[in-house]
Write a protein that holds these residues in place. Structure first.
Motif, PDB file in Angstrom:
ATOM      1  N   GLY A 264       0.832  -1.205   0.000  1.00  0.00           N
ATOM      2  CA  GLY A 264       0.000   0.000   0.000  1.00  0.00           C
ATOM      3  C   GLY A 264       0.863   1.251   0.000  1.00  0.00           C
ATOM      4  O   GLY A 264       1.712   1.430  -0.858  1.00  0.00           O
ATOM      5  N   ASN A 265       0.654   2.114   1.007  1.00  0.00           N
ATOM      6  CA  ASN A 265       1.424   3.350   1.113  1.00  0.00           C
ATOM      7  C   ASN A 265       2.686   3.199   1.947  1.00  0.00           C
ATOM      8  O   ASN A 265       3.408   4.175   2.152  1.00  0.00           O
ATOM      9  N   ASN A 266       2.953   2.013   2.442  1.00  0.00           N
ATOM     10  CA  ASN A 266       4.107   1.786   3.312  1.00  0.00           C
ATOM     11  C   ASN A 266       5.145   0.915   2.629  1.00  0.00           C
ATOM     12  O   ASN A 266       4.833   0.065   1.809  1.00  0.00           O
ATOM     13  N   THR A 267       6.388   1.123   3.012  1.00  0.00           N
ATOM     14  CA  THR A 267       7.486   0.280   2.565  1.00  0.00           C
ATOM     15  C   THR A 267       8.227  -0.211   3.805  1.00  0.00           C
ATOM     16  O   THR A 267       8.542   0.568   4.699  1.00  0.00           O
ATOM     17  N   TYR A 268       8.490  -1.493   3.843  1.00  0.00           N
ATOM     18  CA  TYR A 268       9.174  -2.104   4.975  1.00  0.00           C
ATOM     19  C   TYR A 268      10.505  -2.681   4.521  1.00  0.00           C
ATOM     20  O   TYR A 268      10.623  -3.187   3.410  1.00  0.00           O
ATOM     21  N   TRP A 269      11.491  -2.609   5.397  1.00  0.00           N
ATOM     22  CA  TRP A 269      12.801  -3.199   5.128  1.00  0.00           C
ATOM     23  C   TRP A 269      12.911  -4.503   5.907  1.00  0.00           C
ATOM     24  O   TRP A 269      12.724  -4.536   7.121  1.00  0.00           O
ATOM     25  N   MET A 270      13.197  -5.580   5.196  1.00  0.00           N
ATOM     26  CA  MET A 270      13.367  -6.893   5.828  1.00  0.00           C
ATOM     27  C   MET A 270      14.854  -7.236   5.786  1.00  0.00           C
ATOM     28  O   MET A 270      15.415  -7.464   4.724  1.00  0.00           O
ATOM     29  N   GLN A 271      15.487  -7.228   6.947  1.00  0.00           N
ATOM     30  CA  GLN A 271      16.916  -7.517   7.071  1.00  0.00           C
ATOM     31  C   GLN A 271      17.164  -9.011   6.911  1.00  0.00           C
ATOM     32  O   GLN A 271      16.410  -9.824   7.438  1.00  0.00           O
ATOM     33  N   SER A 272      18.202  -9.384   6.191  1.00  0.00           N
ATOM     34  CA  SER A 272      18.606 -10.786   6.082  1.00  0.00           C
ATOM     35  C   SER A 272      19.683 -11.072   7.117  1.00  0.00           C
ATOM     36  O   SER A 272      20.540 -10.229   7.382  1.00  0.00           O
ATOM     37  N   SER A 273      19.640 -12.260   7.688  1.00  0.00           N
ATOM     38  CA  SER A 273      20.626 -12.667   8.684  1.00  0.00           C
ATOM     39  C   SER A 273      21.415 -13.857   8.136  1.00  0.00           C
ATOM     40  O   SER A 273      20.828 -14.823   7.633  1.00  0.00           O
ATOM     41  N   TYR A 274      22.725 -13.763   8.218  1.00  0.00           N
ATOM     42  CA  TYR A 274      23.598 -14.845   7.761  1.00  0.00           C
ATOM     43  C   TYR A 274      24.360 -15.422   8.944  1.00  0.00           C
ATOM     44  O   TYR A 274      24.659 -14.714   9.900  1.00  0.00           O
ATOM     45  N   TRP A 275      24.670 -16.706   8.861  1.00  0.00           N
ATOM     46  CA  TRP A 275      25.477 -17.374   9.864  1.00  0.00           C
ATOM     47  C   TRP A 275      26.854 -17.606   9.257  1.00  0.00           C
ATOM     48  O   TRP A 275      26.977 -18.138   8.158  1.00  0.00           O
ATOM     49  N   TYR A 276      27.882 -17.175   9.973  1.00  0.00           N
ATOM     50  CA  TYR A 276      29.254 -17.293   9.501  1.00  0.00           C
ATOM     51  C   TYR A 276      29.981 -18.364  10.300  1.00  0.00           C
ATOM     52  O   TYR A 276      29.817 -18.447  11.517  1.00  0.00           O
TER      53      TYR A 276
END
Length: 68
Positions: free
Chosen positions: A49-61
């Motif tokens: 809709g009128n919103n934008t969300y940031w979805m962070q990716s998580s990595y395992w090292y």
């Protein structure tokens, strides 16, 4: 070695098993895990809709070395 640490538990488990296989191959057999931990890296923006969300990716090292 790193792998995406997001998603369902069984998916993360499969990724870890694949990492073990890759480390085994890279070391021609025996290896040891020297250190490991998670870190956010990248991600994706999702518009709703009128919103934008940031979805962070998580990595395992995993830092590993060959055993003699």
């Amino acid at each position: 070695m790193k792998y995406l640490n997001d998603g369902a538990g069984f998916v993360r488990k499969q990724r870890r098993e694949d990492a073990y296989k890759q480390m085994f191959t890279a070391c021609n057999g025996r290896y040891k895990i020297d250190a490991e931990g998670s870190s956010p890296e990248g991600g994706a923006s999702i518009a709703t809709g009128n919103n934008t969300y940031w979805m962070q990716s998580s990595y395992w090292y995993i830092r590993f070395s060959r055993l003699q």
